[in-house]
Scaffold this motif. Structure first.
Motif, mmCIF file in Angstrom:
data_model
loop_
_atom_site.group_PDB
_atom_site.id
_atom_site.type_symbol
_atom_site.label_atom_id
_atom_site.label_comp_id
_atom_site.label_asym_id
_atom_site.label_seq_id
_atom_site.Cartn_x
_atom_site.Cartn_y
_atom_site.Cartn_z
ATOM 1 N N LEU A 128 0.830 -1.209 0.000
ATOM 2 C CA LEU A 128 0.000 0.000 0.000
ATOM 3 C C LEU A 128 0.863 1.257 0.000
ATOM 4 N N THR A 129 1.862 1.313 0.875
ATOM 5 C CA THR A 129 2.704 2.508 0.960
ATOM 6 C C THR A 129 3.598 2.651 -0.263
ATOM 7 N N LEU A 130 4.005 1.541 -0.866
ATOM 8 C CA LEU A 130 4.777 1.632 -2.108
ATOM 9 C C LEU A 130 3.924 2.232 -3.213
ATOM 10 N N LEU A 131 2.699 1.771 -3.332
ATOM 11 C CA LEU A 131 1.792 2.291 -4.366
ATOM 12 C C LEU A 131 1.531 3.781 -4.160
ATOM 13 N N VAL A 132 1.204 4.154 -2.920
ATOM 14 C CA VAL A 132 0.945 5.566 -2.620
ATOM 15 C C VAL A 132 2.210 6.392 -2.815
ATOM 16 N N GLY A 133 3.342 5.856 -2.361
ATOM 17 C CA GLY A 133 4.595 6.581 -2.473
ATOM 18 C C GLY A 133 4.972 6.884 -3.917
ATOM 19 N N GLU A 134 4.856 5.881 -4.792
ATOM 20 C CA GLU A 134 5.200 6.098 -6.192
ATOM 21 C C GLU A 134 4.246 7.104 -6.834
ATOM 22 N N ALA A 135 2.959 6.981 -6.533
ATOM 23 C CA ALA A 135 1.974 7.888 -7.122
ATOM 24 C C ALA A 135 2.201 9.328 -6.682
ATOM 25 N N VAL A 136 2.418 9.528 -5.382
ATOM 26 C CA VAL A 136 2.573 10.895 -4.890
ATOM 27 C C VAL A 136 3.904 11.487 -5.330
ATOM 28 N N ALA A 137 4.935 10.671 -5.456
ATOM 29 C CA ALA A 137 6.220 11.184 -5.926
ATOM 30 C C ALA A 137 6.109 11.693 -7.364
ATOM 31 N N LEU A 138 5.408 10.959 -8.208
ATOM 32 C CA LEU A 138 5.221 11.387 -9.597
ATOM 33 C C LEU A 138 4.363 12.647 -9.687
ATOM 34 N N VAL A 139 3.252 12.664 -8.927
ATOM 35 C CA VAL A 139 2.386 13.842 -8.947
ATOM 36 C C VAL A 139 3.128 15.064 -8.416
ATOM 37 N N THR A 140 3.879 14.884 -7.344
ATOM 38 C CA THR A 140 4.649 15.987 -6.764
ATOM 39 C C THR A 140 5.664 16.534 -7.758
ATOM 40 N N PHE A 141 6.313 15.639 -8.479
ATOM 41 C CA PHE A 141 7.320 16.087 -9.456
ATOM 42 C C PHE A 141 6.681 16.991 -10.516
ATOM 43 N N PHE A 142 5.596 16.544 -11.089
ATOM 44 C CA PHE A 142 4.981 17.332 -12.162
ATOM 45 C C PHE A 142 4.336 18.610 -11.630
#
Length: 266
Positions: free
Chosen positions: A126-140
């Protein structure tokens, strides 16, 4: 955090036991309001910090242009995310002990190692999925907030995608570290104190005494100076070495937690 009371049926014998334990842990995790609020805080906090940081990023001077790494700037919110995710990981274990629901959990899954593996697998995924998603959204989102004239990092630039993805993976590893520390102590306050000490206090203290010689091996230093960088930082671990060190920490802590969990009374 108060763990919910979930009716448990005895687990079937044999190879289905882990799947049964994982389903049970998923039901418990998603039924807790604290899970949703903690993850929303992680997402909102990381995005907000990334956007504010990038909005205040200035054009680098000629002397610092070669070292300018806006990708590292936009991922500054990982520091907040690791705290929230790590504490929630602790509570996934210690919450059941404080509420007493661990007894019904162990009645359903007597194999304590399997139980801890299931907790780690479910929460880690769960935290891996959320972490990857939020990292990508934060970058853009952060990239869009850069002022005119400031060099904009592209996801296809050397090292950028790797930095973003490893930052997301870091949150998953910190979540697992929280699970392991919770299993070691079984006490919420001491587990959170240990987590904060390892991730925030000790790196600052040791860094002030010995510089990066020892501090570079602590999780937060690895995250900020190894994983979340598109350009290598001198005197710090390389990204893949840092990731390997973090995986080793998680394996050791989870292994020790599983051993103690199996040897102690509920």
């Amino acid at each position: 955090m108060t763990a919910p009371t979930v009716p448990h049926a005895p687990a079937p014998a044999g190879r289905h036991r882990f799947a049964h334990a994982a389903r049970m842990e998923w039901i418990k995790l998603r039924s807790l309001r604290s899970t949703l609020w903690a993850l929303l805080l992680t997402v909102a906090g990381m995005i907000a910090i990334g956007v504010v940081t990038m909005a205040n990023t200035k054009v680098p001077s000629a002397a610092k242009a070669a070292e300018f790494d806006p990708t590292n700037n936009v991922l500054a919110g990982v520091a907040l995310g690791q705290l929230v995710v790590g504490v929630l990981g602790v509570l996934v274990v210690t919450g059941e002990y404080s509420s007493g629901s661990i007894r019904s959990t162990l009645a359903a899954i007597p194999d304590r190692r399997t139980l801890l593996m299931a907790k780690a697998a479910v929460y880690g995924a769960l935290t891996l999925l959320v972490g990857e998603a939020v990292a990508l959204v934060t970058f853009f989102a952060g990239r869009a907030a850069l002022a005119d004239g400031v060099p904009r990092p592209g996801i296809g630039d050397p090292g950028v995608l790797r930095a973003v993805l490893l930052s997301g993976a870091y949150l998953g590893l910190i979540g697992l570290l929280g699970i392991g520390i919770g299993a070691l102590t079984r006490h919420t306050a001491s587990a959170i104190a240990a987590l904060v000490g390892v991730t925030f206090v000790l790196p600052a203290v040791i860094g002030g005494i010995s510089g990066t010689t020892v501090a570079k091996f602590f999780p937060t230093m690895i995250a900020g100076n190894s994983l979340a960088v598109a350009k290598p930082v001198s005197d710090m671990l390389s990204p893949w070495t840092g990731l390997a060190v973090l995986c080793l920490y998680v394996a050791v802590v989870l292994g020790a937690g599983a051993r103690l969990l199996a040897r102690r009374d509920a």
